[in-house]
Scaffold this active site. Structure first.
Site, mmCIF file in Angstrom:
data_model
loop_
_atom_site.group_PDB
_atom_site.id
_atom_site.type_symbol
_atom_site.label_atom_id
_atom_site.label_comp_id
_atom_site.label_asym_id
_atom_site.label_seq_id
_atom_site.Cartn_x
_atom_site.Cartn_y
_atom_site.Cartn_z
ATOM 1 N N ASP A 96 -2.294 2.110 -4.683
ATOM 2 C CA ASP A 96 -3.578 2.329 -4.044
ATOM 3 C C ASP A 96 -4.606 1.450 -4.732
ATOM 4 O O ASP A 96 -4.331 0.848 -5.769
ATOM 5 C CB ASP A 96 -3.969 3.803 -4.147
ATOM 6 C CG ASP A 96 -2.903 4.672 -3.500
ATOM 7 O OD1 ASP A 96 -2.489 4.348 -2.371
ATOM 8 O OD2 ASP A 96 -2.456 5.643 -4.141
ATOM 9 N N HIS A 100 0.809 -1.216 0.000
ATOM 10 C CA HIS A 100 0.000 0.000 0.000
ATOM 11 C C HIS A 100 0.846 1.273 0.000
ATOM 12 O O HIS A 100 0.344 2.375 -0.176
ATOM 13 C CB HIS A 100 -0.968 -0.008 1.195
ATOM 14 C CG HIS A 100 -2.333 0.505 0.846
ATOM 15 N ND1 HIS A 100 -2.528 1.579 0.016
ATOM 16 C CD2 HIS A 100 -3.574 0.074 1.201
ATOM 17 C CE1 HIS A 100 -3.833 1.800 -0.104
ATOM 18 N NE2 HIS A 100 -4.492 0.894 0.590
#
Lengths: 327, 408
Positions: free
Chosen positions: B383, B379
């Site tokens: 995204d 992450h």
């Protein structure tokens, strides 16, 4: 096929070309008459073709070269002989300024389709005036091709190509090879390209590039070492311009290269080869480029012991190949 | 003749330390030159360290599980013919010469050709022995080099964690029937890599469903003929690898890694695939998967799986992976959460293909073949939007497969 010496192969090439093309003429010091040259390369030619096409010249190399240039402009495939490569120096101006630049300076209106033959090399106890390798003087002059055959097959095939060339060829013949090498060659009309180096032996341990008498030493060494090492042997053939593609391909196979010339090392043809390799193939090299050459000394001495000391010999060549293979 | 100190030898470029995995000798043992004395682990390979000379082992200077810098003294031995002991200073000067493998003896320099060939073939020159003058490594030595058969753990970059392998405190009382097995070096490496990934990477998870009816039909129509023509089977997996590598071309962010606060977007598309054995997990790499046809990928998958089985995976087979595709469906899973193969940005789990009654576009019912694709992503780099775009392209690639798709 029939067995010929290097000298007989040259004689055959001239004979065949003179029969094929009536415009071919040959001249030089002692070339004509019954003598047929100091070494006998032109023996029998005057008898067959007459003294209008095969004749002696005065002892003046500038005149010999100039005559060839003039005959070339008239359309003759003329063959000039310089009795020894050591004698070629008075002819340098005719060769470099006239023959070499004829096509260029006349924008192709006139050409210089001539061959200038000359024996070079040592090992015959010829002393200063009969032993030198003068090819380096001309190597590097665009417009002039310098070649030398180092096998009997090439002696005939390359001389025929040189005679047929539409541009000047400086044709070096190793005098020690004249009678020392013999081979079966085809009786038919064949030619050998002037611009291609010849890979004689294939191998993957060391690449050795040589010409002239030195090539014989290299071939002997390759035979002697064949159980231990596999050696790529390249006959350079064209001393200028160098056949880069063949040279580089041969280097890339092994990464190790030995260059052999009997000429003094500085400024020699092999230095040019070395420069090409360094420039184009650095990342394929597995060892420093090794050049085996004569000493940087003014000329070949006359005394037997000194001549022996001066010349690169069989043992030197074998040792250098072995050292490089083991590096 | 005298005492000899053996040092931890170089184990590869950029490897600065190694874990002492297992001593293969003990004090008093007689060893011959080149006999293995120690099993050491760098994060690339498990390596047997050979003895430098004939002699008797005197003292082990490091303990199992120690992490030691390259060059550390690891063992003291008496070389054959020794009479009495020799002053330590003298020992040191003697041993510096022999601390390295013979290949380093020459000059420590390599010719351009050697470096070029080693670079092309991804060969670590410290493991090549030289036959040239004074032990120099020649171009031919590199050309003829065959890597030793060593189990290889993962395709991680050469960066060894400096802390020893973490051993968790036991929470269950041992009872008499419990079997206790010491974790082997490979298992320990797996543990370490998994922990590193979990500790360092904030991992997010997403899943999509893909209709692979066309793919199933195509593969079923080809598989028998394919088996006859090739030495390996045509499975579903290469189709997925192909779909992923094609999608990566338009979604290069997925083909990247986070290293020292920099995001490195990799130009080459090298797909790591997970291959399990009974007790270990290997992640060999299909290089330039985007340049291969489906058959080409199938051949590579088959080759790598065979290498894992026969323990003949080479170092280069494990290096350079930029994303992992894991065939979890092969053991029946329909949904799973992969742990990212550190330091990559994502791992895609290909689940079981199953038949399902579906509502089709024209509002009729039909039986379709469906598969779940589960993506774990870093992450920090990615995204949800980027991951979704990528997955949708993979989905589109897979759903476009029909009888006309060329697998060659």
């Amino acid at each position: 096929m029939s067995e010929k010496s290097y000298l007989e192969a040259l004689n055959l090439a001239i004979t065949e070309e003179m029969r094929r093309d009536e415009g071919v003429m040959i001249f030089g010091e002692d070339v004509g008459g019954v003598k047929g040259g100091v070494f006998g390369v032109t023996k029998g030619l005057a008898e067959e073709f007459g003294d209008q096409r095969v004749f002696n010249s005065p002892l003046g190399e500038s005149e010999i070269a100039g005559l060839a240039v003039g005959l070339g402009v008239m359309g003759h495939h003329a063959i000039a002989e310089f009795q020894f490569a050591d004698y070629i120096l008075p002819a340098v101006n005719q060769i470099m300024s006239e023959a070499t630049k004829m096509r260029y300076k006349s924008a192709g209106d006139w050409i210089s389709p001539i061959v200038m033959r000359t024996p070079y090399g040592g090992g015959v106890r010829g002393g200063f005036y009969h032993s030198q390798s003068t090819e380096k003087i001309f190597a590097g002059q665009p417009g002039l091709r310098i070649v030398t055959p180092s096998t009997v097959y090439d002696a005939k095939g390359m001389l025929k190509s040189a005679i047929r060339s539409e541009d000047p060829v400086l044709f070096y013949e190793h005098k020690k090879l004249y009678r020392s090498i013999k081979d079966d060659i085809p009786d038919v009309d064949y030619t050998v390209p002037l611009d291609k180096a010849n890979v004689i032996e294939h191998g993957d341990d060391v690449t050795v590039i040589a010409y002239g008498m030195m090539l014989q030493f290299v071939l002997n060494a390759a035979e002697e070492l064949k159980d231990d090492f596999s050696i790529e042997v390249v006959d350079l053939r064209s001393l200028y311009p160098i056949d880069k593609d063949t040279v580089l391909e041969a280097i890339r196979k092994t990464g190790k290269v030995l260059l052999v010339t009997e000429d003094a090392k500085e400024g020699s043809v092999m230095n040019n080869v070395s420069a090409i390799i360094a420039e184009e193939a650095l990342f394929d090299l597995d060892a420093p480029i090794k050049i085996l050459a004569g000493p940087d000394s003014p000329s070949m001495p006359y005394a037997k012991s000194l001549e022996d000391a001066f010349l690169v010999n069989q043992a030197d060549v074998t040792k250098s190949i072995r050292e490089l293979a083991e590096f | 003749m005298s005492e000899l100190i053996i040092k931890m030898p170089p184990l590869g470029e950029s490897v600065t330390e190694a874990t002492v995995s297992q001593w293969m000798v003990k004090p008093g043992d007689h060893v011959k030159k080149y006999d293995p004395i120690l099993e050491a682990i760098s994060d690339k390979v498990v390596t047997e360290i050979p003895s430098n000379d004939d002699g008797v082992i005197e003292e082990l200077l490091v303990n199992e599980n120690d992490v030691v810098p390259i060059g550390t003294d690891i063992l003291k031995m008496t070389t054959e013919g020794a009479v009495g002991s020799v002053p330590v200073a003298k020992v040191e000067t003697r041993t510096t010469e022999s601390q390295n493998s013979p290949s380093f003896k020459a000059t420590g320099r390599f010719s351009p050709a050697v470096l070029k060939v080693a670079g092309e073939r991804n060969i670590d020159l410290s493991s090549v022995s030289g036959t040239g003058k004074d032990g120099r490594i020649t171009r031919k030595d590199v050309l003829n080099y065959q890597p030793k058969e060593t189990p290889i753990i993962s395709s991680q970059p050469a960066q060894l964690a400096s802390e020893p392998v973490i051993r968790s405190t036991p929470v269950l009382e041992l009872n008499n029937n419990d079997a206790v097995t010491k974790a082997g070096p490979v298992r320990k490496m797996i543990a370490q890599n998994m922990l590193k990934s979990i500790h360092e990477i904030p991992q997010a998870w997403t899943m999509i469903e893909v209709d692979v009816t066309g793919l199933v039909k195509l593969r079923n129509s080809l598989k028998n003929e394919f088996k006859e023509q090739n030495e390996f089977k045509l499975s579903y997996f290469p189709f997925f690898v192909k779909a992923v590598s094609s999608a990566l071309r338009n979604n290069p962010k997925l083909n990247s890694s986070w290293q020292n606060d920099e995001i490195i977007q990799h130009k080459d598309i090298n797909i790591s695939i997970a291959v399990a054995t009974d007790d270990a997990l290997f992640v060999p790499v299909i290089k330039h998967a985007d340049r291969l046809s489906i058959t080409g990928i199938a051949a590579e998958v088959s080759r790598l799986a065979n290498c894992v089985k026969t323990n003949t995976l080479k170092g280069s087979d494990n290096e350079g992976g930029t994303i992992t595709v894991n065939n979890t469906g092969s053991f029946g899973s329909i949904e799973s959460m992969g742990i990212i193969n550190y330091p990559q940005a994502a791992i895609l789990q290909v689940e079981s293909i199953r038949k399902e009654l579906s509502v089709l576009d024209d509002d009729t019912f039909g039986i379709r073949n469906k598969v779940n694709l589960c993506l774990t992503l870093d992450h920090r780099i990615l995204d949800g939007l980027a991951a979704g775009k990528f997955l949708n392209e993979v989905k589109a690639n897979l759903e476009a497969i029909d009888q006309n798709t060329n697998i060659y």
